[in-house]
Design an enzyme around this catalytic site. Structure first.
Site, short mmCIF file in Angstrom:
data_model
loop_
_atom_site.label_atom_id
_atom_site.label_comp_id
_atom_site.label_asym_id
_atom_site.label_seq_id
_atom_site.Cartn_x
_atom_site.Cartn_y
_atom_site.Cartn_z
N SER A 152 0.85 -1.19 0.00
CA SER A 152 0.00 0.00 0.00
C SER A 152 0.88 1.24 0.00
CB SER A 152 -0.90 0.02 1.24
OG SER A 152 -1.57 1.26 1.35
N TYR A 165 -1.52 -0.92 10.20
CA TYR A 165 -1.67 -1.33 8.80
C TYR A 165 -0.40 -1.06 8.01
CZ TYR A 165 -3.58 -1.58 4.06
OH TYR A 165 -3.81 -1.89 2.73
#
Length: 257
Positions: A152, A165
């Site tokens: 990401s 995350y």
């Protein structure tokens, strides 16, 4: 057929067709990747954790278009389930040439408010799940194969509320670089694709319209990306055009970072 297989359907038969296993393949970016690889000629294993109907619908679309596909249930955080998933691929299509790690969850919360459960869930699926499939692929992927991990662009942006995350995805990128070196001599490339804000259900969950609009405005291209735009980069890495790309993280994010 191994018990992990939920659905198998066969279109045009081709023994020379390469095989791609896509984790988290039932929806969002994973589904777009599975459909694109199938259209590029790969036989596809569509992995899902709990969305059997969506995975089966995707398999049906692939087969209707003349492709070959099987849906395989597996929680990637469970090493035994991952082993069974690879068994399913070998039973259905003879082996695996391409692994795409798209399974993941994202919990948006400040570090101070991150519970042990939220932290552990993200580590189990995003980091340990990727580790489990990479370990199995390192042992079983056919020579000349390709591995594409999905990270990401939060790794680089480091926004508030993404601490756990981002940490899991940074770990995925680190494993990519290490595995590249460990697979020396087998003609297997290992790369990472790091999407920015993409219009998927995972992205929209828990966000207000105002927040979504702000994310859409952030890249210089001033829009959210499409799952198909990530899939096209994965397809390049998995296909002949990606043969000299190895150990790289490619940010597919419209220039947001």
């Amino acid at each position: 057929m191994n018990a992990a297989a939920q659905t198998q359907a066969t279109g045009t038969h081709n023994e020379d067709r390469k095989v791609a296993l896509v984790t988290g393949g039932s929806r969002g970016i994973g589904a777009a990747i599975a459909e694109r690889l199938a259209s590029d000629g790969f036989a596809v294993i569509v992995n899902f954790a709990g969305r059997a109907s969506e995975a089966e619908a995707l398999v049906a679309r692939i087969v209707k278009a003349g492709g070959r596909a099987v849906a395989a249930q597996a929680d990637v955080s469970d090493p035994a389930a991952v082993t069974r998933m690879f068994d399913t691929a070998e039973t259905a299509f003879g082996g695996v040439d391409v692994l795409v790690n798209s399974a993941g969850i994202m919990k948006v919360v400040t570090l101070a408010e991150t519970t042990d459960e939220i932290f552990d869930q993200q580590v189990a699926i995003n980091l340990k799940g990727t580790f489990n499939t990479l370990r199995e692929a390192a042992r079983r992927l056919r020579n000349g194969g390709r591995i594409v991990n999905v990270s990401s662009s939060v790794v680089g942006l480091y926004q508030p509320m993404y601490a756990a995350y981002a940490a899991t995805k940074a770990g995925v990128e680190a494993m990519t670089h290490v595995l590249t070196k460990e697979l020396r001599g087998r003609d297997i490339t290992v790369n990472t694709v790091a999407p920015g804000p993409i219009a998927t259900q995972l992205f929209f969950e828990g966000k207000t319209d105002e927040v979504i609009a702000r994310y859409a405005k952030a890249p210089p291209l001033e829009r959210l990306g499409k799952p198909e735009e990530v899939a096209s980069v994965v397809a390049m890495l998995a296909g002949p055009d990606g043969s000299w790309v190895n150990g790289q993280t490619i940010r597919v994010n419209g220039g947001v970072v």
